[in-house]
Every structure is written in structure tokens, then in C-alpha cells.
Motif scaffolding. Structure first.
Motif, mmCIF file in Angstrom:
data_model
loop_
_atom_site.group_PDB
_atom_site.id
_atom_site.type_symbol
_atom_site.label_atom_id
_atom_site.label_comp_id
_atom_site.label_asym_id
_atom_site.label_seq_id
_atom_site.Cartn_x
_atom_site.Cartn_y
_atom_site.Cartn_z
ATOM 1 N N GLU A 17 -0.665 10.876 7.357
ATOM 2 C CA GLU A 17 -1.144 11.604 6.712
ATOM 3 C C GLU A 17 -2.276 10.844 5.991
ATOM 4 O OE1 GLU A 17 1.435 12.996 4.139
ATOM 5 O OE2 GLU A 17 3.064 11.562 4.454
ATOM 6 N N ASN A 18 -3.121 11.785 5.222
ATOM 7 C CA ASN A 18 -4.082 11.793 4.070
ATOM 8 C C ASN A 18 -3.482 11.833 2.728
ATOM 9 O OD1 ASN A 18 -6.080 10.744 6.006
ATOM 10 N ND2 ASN A 18 -6.706 12.583 6.549
ATOM 11 N N ILE A 28 -7.459 7.387 0.623
ATOM 12 C CA ILE A 28 -6.086 6.929 0.800
ATOM 13 C C ILE A 28 -5.610 7.448 2.134
ATOM 14 C CG2 ILE A 28 -4.130 5.234 -0.204
ATOM 15 C CD1 ILE A 28 -5.527 5.589 -2.242
ATOM 16 N N ALA A 29 -4.132 7.047 2.556
ATOM 17 C CA ALA A 29 -3.736 7.284 3.823
ATOM 18 C C ALA A 29 -2.068 7.146 3.694
ATOM 19 C CB ALA A 29 -4.073 7.061 4.487
ATOM 20 N N ILE A 51 -3.270 2.884 3.560
ATOM 21 C CA ILE A 51 -4.581 2.950 4.091
ATOM 22 C C ILE A 51 -5.539 2.833 3.538
ATOM 23 C CG2 ILE A 51 -5.796 2.970 6.431
ATOM 24 C CD1 ILE A 51 -3.595 3.506 7.568
ATOM 25 N N VAL A 52 -6.644 2.211 3.000
ATOM 26 C CA VAL A 52 -8.076 2.823 2.322
ATOM 27 C C VAL A 52 -9.706 2.428 2.959
ATOM 28 C CG1 VAL A 52 -9.657 2.089 0.843
ATOM 29 C CG2 VAL A 52 -7.270 1.098 0.241
ATOM 30 N N VAL A 62 -9.214 -1.328 4.876
ATOM 31 C CA VAL A 62 -8.124 -2.207 4.196
ATOM 32 C C VAL A 62 -7.301 -1.243 4.344
ATOM 33 C CG1 VAL A 62 -9.819 -3.660 3.556
ATOM 34 C CG2 VAL A 62 -8.689 -2.270 2.027
ATOM 35 N N PHE A 63 -5.426 -2.809 4.518
ATOM 36 C CA PHE A 63 -4.380 -2.162 4.045
ATOM 37 C C PHE A 63 -3.635 -2.893 3.563
ATOM 38 C CE2 PHE A 63 -4.923 -4.034 8.412
ATOM 39 C CZ PHE A 63 -4.342 -4.300 8.720
ATOM 40 N N ALA A 64 -1.875 -2.957 3.444
ATOM 41 C CA ALA A 64 -1.582 -3.182 2.971
ATOM 42 C C ALA A 64 0.180 -2.667 3.317
ATOM 43 C CB ALA A 64 -1.378 -3.870 1.603
ATOM 44 N N GLY A 65 1.269 -3.626 3.897
ATOM 45 C CA GLY A 65 2.409 -2.702 3.935
ATOM 46 C C GLY A 65 3.920 -3.525 4.087
#
Length: 135
Positions: A17-18, A28-29, A51-52, A62-65
Motif C-alpha cells: 500500500e502507498n 513511500i510504500a 519501500i521508497v 530502495v527498501f528495508a525490512g
């Protein structure tokens, strides 16, 4: 003993989702993902990504999690949390993963490790590599 782990995983579920859209198009999502691992890692993972996207509707970013794996690594059962960091461009995703210290349980208590994967959009099975020490 250090072990090199290889296998594959697939996305069993992906809900995105945004969260933020900016005037300049960057956004950003958030994604909630379920992964199923096979190979030396036999586990199910629940992952939350931030997520950007570099621009609205873009395919670069890019993403992080963080992902909590429940199952086994090299026959040792338990759970562990992995940190994911990566980038995507077009249809290719590159990600590195690292065990978050102190998150192992059961026979995975004290485990350390790093690894990663490269995925292409549309692949059903994504190969991974992971090097670990039992702790």
C-alpha cells in the motif's frame, strides 16, 4: 562450524500500500510479505518492508525490512529475524540479508549470518545464498 546455505524461496503473499506521495514524485510504500523457503533453509517467513520509489509509479527505488523466519536452517529448528536491505531498478531486485543479533530461538539461538538474493520480476522461485554460524 560455518555453513554455506543455498536454496530458493517464493512469495506466498504480497500486500503493498502507498503511504506517502510527494510533490516531486518520490513516494513511500509499505509491503507485508509471506515467503516460503526451501533448500537448506526450510522455513516460512513473515516480512514487513518499507519501500521508497524514486518517482510516482516508478520502477526504481530502495527498501528495508525485517522478516521472522520459522522453521529450520541446516536441520536446526527454531526462529530468527533477518534484516533486509536492497534496491531495485527496472525488473531486477538486489537484496542483502543479515541475522539480527539476539533474535534466534530454539536450536537457532545465537545463530549469526549474512546472505542475499537477486530477483527478477515474474520469477516464481528466487535463488538465495546464506552463510551462517550456529552460535
Amino acid at each position: 562450524m560455518t555453513g554455506q546455505t543455498a536454496g530458493s524461496f517464493s512469495f506466498a503473499d504480497w500486500k503493498e500500500e502507498n503511504v506517502v506521495a510527494a510533490d516531486d514524485g518520490a513516494g513511500i510504500a509499505r509491503a507485508s510479505v509471506v515467503n516460503v523457503y526451501s533448500g537448506t533453509i526450510e522455513a516460512r517467513g513473515a516480512c514487513e518492508y518499507t519501500i521508497v520509489y524514486h518517482r510516482e509509479g516508478g520502477t526504481d527505488g530502495v527498501f528495508a525490512g525485517y522478516e521472522r523466519l520459522s522453521g529450520s536452517i541446516a536441520g536446526r529448528s527454531g526462529s530468527v529475524v533477518l534484516e533486509h536491505r536492497g534496491a531495485f531498478e527496472g525488473d531486477t531486485v538486489h537484496c542483502t540479508v543479515t541475522v539480527v543479533p539476539g533474535t534466534g530461538s530454539g536450536e537457532l539461538a545465537g545463530v549469526t549470518g549474512t546472505g542475499g538474493f537477486t530477483a527478477r520480476h515474474g520469477e516464481e522461485s528466487i535463488p538465495y545464498a546464506f552463510e551462517h554460524s550456529p552460535g
